[in-house]
Structure formats: C-alpha cells, structure tokens
Design a protein around this motif. Structure first.
Motif, PDB file in Angstrom:
ATOM      1  N   VAL A  75       1.550  -3.136  16.563  1.00  0.00           N
ATOM      2  CA  VAL A  75       1.369  -3.371  18.005  1.00  0.00           C
ATOM      3  C   VAL A  75       2.235  -4.544  18.455  1.00  0.00           C
ATOM      4  CG1 VAL A  75      -0.302  -4.132  19.737  1.00  0.00           C
ATOM      5  CG2 VAL A  75      -0.918  -2.345  18.131  1.00  0.00           C
ATOM      6  N   GLY A  76       2.268  -5.608  17.659  1.00  0.00           N
ATOM      7  CA  GLY A  76       3.126  -6.747  18.009  1.00  0.00           C
ATOM      8  C   GLY A  76       4.600  -6.372  18.036  1.00  0.00           C
ATOM      9  N   ALA A  77       5.020  -5.588  17.056  1.00  0.00           N
ATOM     10  CA  ALA A  77       6.417  -5.147  17.035  1.00  0.00           C
ATOM     11  C   ALA A  77       6.710  -4.209  18.199  1.00  0.00           C
ATOM     12  CB  ALA A  77       6.727  -4.456  15.706  1.00  0.00           C
ATOM     13  N   ALA A  78       5.740  -3.363  18.565  1.00  0.00           N
ATOM     14  CA  ALA A  78       5.931  -2.458  19.702  1.00  0.00           C
ATOM     15  C   ALA A  78       6.080  -3.235  21.007  1.00  0.00           C
ATOM     16  CB  ALA A  78       4.760  -1.477  19.798  1.00  0.00           C
ATOM     17  N   VAL A  79       5.319  -4.298  21.156  1.00  0.00           N
ATOM     18  CA  VAL A  79       5.440  -5.133  22.361  1.00  0.00           C
ATOM     19  C   VAL A  79       6.826  -5.761  22.430  1.00  0.00           C
ATOM     20  CG1 VAL A  79       4.600  -7.274  23.412  1.00  0.00           C
ATOM     21  CG2 VAL A  79       2.982  -5.567  22.615  1.00  0.00           C
ATOM     22  N   MET A  80       7.361  -6.159  21.291  1.00  0.00           N
ATOM     23  CA  MET A  80       8.679  -6.799  21.282  1.00  0.00           C
ATOM     24  C   MET A  80       9.814  -5.797  21.524  1.00  0.00           C
ATOM     25  SD  MET A  80       7.919  -9.896  20.959  1.00  0.00           S
ATOM     26  CE  MET A  80       9.465 -10.682  20.606  1.00  0.00           C
ATOM     27  N   THR A  81       9.675  -4.559  21.051  1.00  0.00           N
ATOM     28  CA  THR A  81      10.759  -3.583  21.210  1.00  0.00           C
ATOM     29  C   THR A  81      10.630  -2.742  22.472  1.00  0.00           C
ATOM     30  OG1 THR A  81       9.562  -1.959  19.870  1.00  0.00           O
ATOM     31  CG2 THR A  81      11.144  -3.380  18.740  1.00  0.00           C
ATOM     32  N   TRP A  82       9.490  -2.786  23.145  1.00  0.00           N
ATOM     33  CA  TRP A  82       9.256  -1.947  24.321  1.00  0.00           C
ATOM     34  C   TRP A  82      10.331  -2.106  25.397  1.00  0.00           C
ATOM     35  CZ3 TRP A  82       5.674   1.836  25.015  1.00  0.00           C
ATOM     36  CH2 TRP A  82       5.483   2.299  26.310  1.00  0.00           C
ATOM     37  N   PRO A  83      10.730  -3.317  25.792  1.00  0.00           N
ATOM     38  CA  PRO A  83      11.730  -3.442  26.856  1.00  0.00           C
ATOM     39  C   PRO A  83      13.102  -2.876  26.493  1.00  0.00           C
ATOM     40  CG  PRO A  83      10.625  -5.544  26.492  1.00  0.00           C
ATOM     41  CD  PRO A  83      10.208  -4.640  25.387  1.00  0.00           C
ATOM     42  N   ASN A  84      13.422  -2.780  25.219  1.00  0.00           N
ATOM     43  CA  ASN A  84      14.736  -2.305  24.798  1.00  0.00           C
ATOM     44  C   ASN A  84      14.830  -0.792  24.684  1.00  0.00           C
ATOM     45  OD1 ASN A  84      15.425  -4.996  24.558  1.00  0.00           O
ATOM     46  ND2 ASN A  84      14.849  -5.077  22.416  1.00  0.00           N
ATOM     47  N   LEU A  85      13.714  -0.091  24.803  1.00  0.00           N
ATOM     48  CA  LEU A  85      13.708   1.359  24.623  1.00  0.00           C
ATOM     49  C   LEU A  85      13.818   2.077  25.962  1.00  0.00           C
ATOM     50  CD1 LEU A  85      10.834   1.753  22.013  1.00  0.00           C
ATOM     51  CD2 LEU A  85      13.275   1.985  21.609  1.00  0.00           C
ATOM     52  N   PRO A  86      14.480   3.235  25.980  1.00  0.00           N
ATOM     53  CA  PRO A  86      14.468   4.051  27.204  1.00  0.00           C
ATOM     54  C   PRO A  86      13.097   4.706  27.361  1.00  0.00           C
ATOM     55  CG  PRO A  86      15.652   5.193  25.473  1.00  0.00           C
ATOM     56  CD  PRO A  86      15.323   3.832  24.944  1.00  0.00           C
ATOM     57  N   THR A  87      12.779   5.116  28.578  1.00  0.00           N
ATOM     58  CA  THR A  87      11.484   5.745  28.816  1.00  0.00           C
ATOM     59  C   THR A  87      11.371   7.069  28.072  1.00  0.00           C
ATOM     60  OG1 THR A  87      11.397   4.712  30.985  1.00  0.00           O
ATOM     61  CG2 THR A  87       9.906   6.547  30.599  1.00  0.00           C
ATOM     62  N   LEU A  88      12.385   7.885  28.169  1.00  0.00           N
ATOM     63  CA  LEU A  88      12.435   9.163  27.458  1.00  0.00           C
ATOM     64  C   LEU A  88      13.676   9.183  26.575  1.00  0.00           C
ATOM     65  CD1 LEU A  88      11.550  11.551  30.410  1.00  0.00           C
ATOM     66  CD2 LEU A  88      10.018  10.763  28.628  1.00  0.00           C
ATOM     67  N   ARG A  89      13.660  10.054  25.592  1.00  0.00           N
ATOM     68  CA  ARG A  89      14.826  10.158  24.715  1.00  0.00           C
ATOM     69  C   ARG A  89      16.032  10.660  25.504  1.00  0.00           C
ATOM     70  NH1 ARG A  89      13.564  12.839  18.991  1.00  0.00           N
ATOM     71  NH2 ARG A  89      15.821  12.819  19.036  1.00  0.00           N
ATOM     72  N   PRO A  90      17.154   9.967  25.418  1.00  0.00           N
ATOM     73  CA  PRO A  90      18.332  10.392  26.178  1.00  0.00           C
ATOM     74  C   PRO A  90      18.978  11.666  25.635  1.00  0.00           C
ATOM     75  CG  PRO A  90      18.809   8.420  24.905  1.00  0.00           C
ATOM     76  CD  PRO A  90      17.346   8.701  24.730  1.00  0.00           C
ATOM     77  N   ASP A  91      18.724  11.999  24.377  1.00  0.00           N
ATOM     78  CA  ASP A  91      19.340  13.194  23.787  1.00  0.00           C
ATOM     79  C   ASP A  91      18.461  14.429  23.895  1.00  0.00           C
ATOM     80  OD1 ASP A  91      17.450  12.154  22.079  1.00  0.00           O
ATOM     81  OD2 ASP A  91      18.523  12.727  20.259  1.00  0.00           O
ATOM     82  N   ARG A  92      17.326  14.332  24.593  1.00  0.00           N
ATOM     83  CA  ARG A  92      16.406  15.456  24.722  1.00  0.00           C
ATOM     84  C   ARG A  92      16.133  15.714  26.205  1.00  0.00           C
ATOM     85  NH1 ARG A  92      11.000  15.120  21.396  1.00  0.00           N
ATOM     86  NH2 ARG A  92      12.456  15.601  19.720  1.00  0.00           N
ATOM     87  N   PRO A  93      16.190  16.980  26.641  1.00  0.00           N
ATOM     88  CA  PRO A  93      15.881  17.272  28.045  1.00  0.00           C
ATOM     89  C   PRO A  93      14.417  16.969  28.378  1.00  0.00           C
ATOM     90  CG  PRO A  93      16.732  19.232  26.909  1.00  0.00           C
ATOM     91  CD  PRO A  93      16.603  18.154  25.901  1.00  0.00           C
ATOM     92  N   VAL A  94      14.156  16.713  29.644  1.00  0.00           N
ATOM     93  CA  VAL A  94      12.807  16.366  30.081  1.00  0.00           C
ATOM     94  C   VAL A  94      11.827  17.507  29.823  1.00  0.00           C
ATOM     95  CG1 VAL A  94      11.419  15.719  32.081  1.00  0.00           C
ATOM     96  CG2 VAL A  94      13.687  14.745  31.787  1.00  0.00           C
TER      97      VAL A  94
END
Length: 117
Positions: A75-94
């Motif tokens: 959970v701590g690592a997820a909080v730290m990496t959350w801002p750097n991740l895109p909302t959805l995968r860029p290589d996968r259609p919605v």
C-alpha cells in the motif's frame, strides 16, 4: 499443515501486490492505476477469505502479521507510484479494459459478499 499452506498463499498474493506496486521492471510492475487498484483489491479479498475460512488454530497468530506487513508495504509503495501511472493502460483500448474490468470487479465483490454473509 494446511494452515501453513494458507499462510503461504496469503503471503504470495500480498507479495504479488507489493511487487506490482514497487517494481521498476516491466514484467512485474503495474501498467496503470486501474491495474494497481485491482491488484490491491485482489490482495485484500484474498486476506479476508483466507482469514475467514482458514484453520488458524494450528499456527501462531503472529504469523498472520507476515502477509499483513507485506500488504502494508504494498500500500505504501502504491501510494508512492500512483501519481506516475496513467489511469488506463496506453497499449490497451478502453473497451478491452471494460471487458476485463467489469467481470473482475463483479467476481471480487461476489466472493467478498459470499464470505461476509
């Protein structure tokens, strides 16, 4: 003996979540915020189910802290990496994300509802 297998299973699920939240390699890291959130939900539901149905009389209650501690690190690592991740995968259609995400969430909440009912 069976309780130790359940404990290893809980530790493995929490470790997979922690690895997806903290890993820098492409293979293990979460590709999007949605995949990270779903991995966290998988780990939490696994803990709830295993805690509810596991034969925990055979092991010390302190051993339960191992997967919980790994999950807290995740959970701590997820909080730290959350801002750097895109909302959805860029290589996968919605639409593909929706096709995979809706049944996943339905199954998780169904398992959780059956466990707590």
């Amino acid at each position: 003996m069976i309780a130790l297998i359940w404990l290893v299973l809980a530790t493995a699920f929490m470790g997979a979540f922690a690895a997806s939240a903290s890993s820098r390699s492409w293979l293990f890291s979460a590709k999007s915020r949605l995949s990270l959130a779903l991995a966290g939900l998988d780990a939490a539901v696994t803990l709830v189910v295993l805690h509810a149905f596991g034969p925990w009389n055979d092991v010390s209650p302190l051993w339960w802290l191992v997967p919980v501690t790994i999950g807290a690190f995740g959970v701590g690592a997820a909080v730290m990496t959350w801002p750097n991740l895109p909302t959805l995968r860029p290589d996968r259609p919605v639409w593909l994300t929706i096709v995979f995400g809706v049944p996943h969430l339905t199954l998780l909440f169904g398992i959780l509802g059956a466990t707590l009912a």
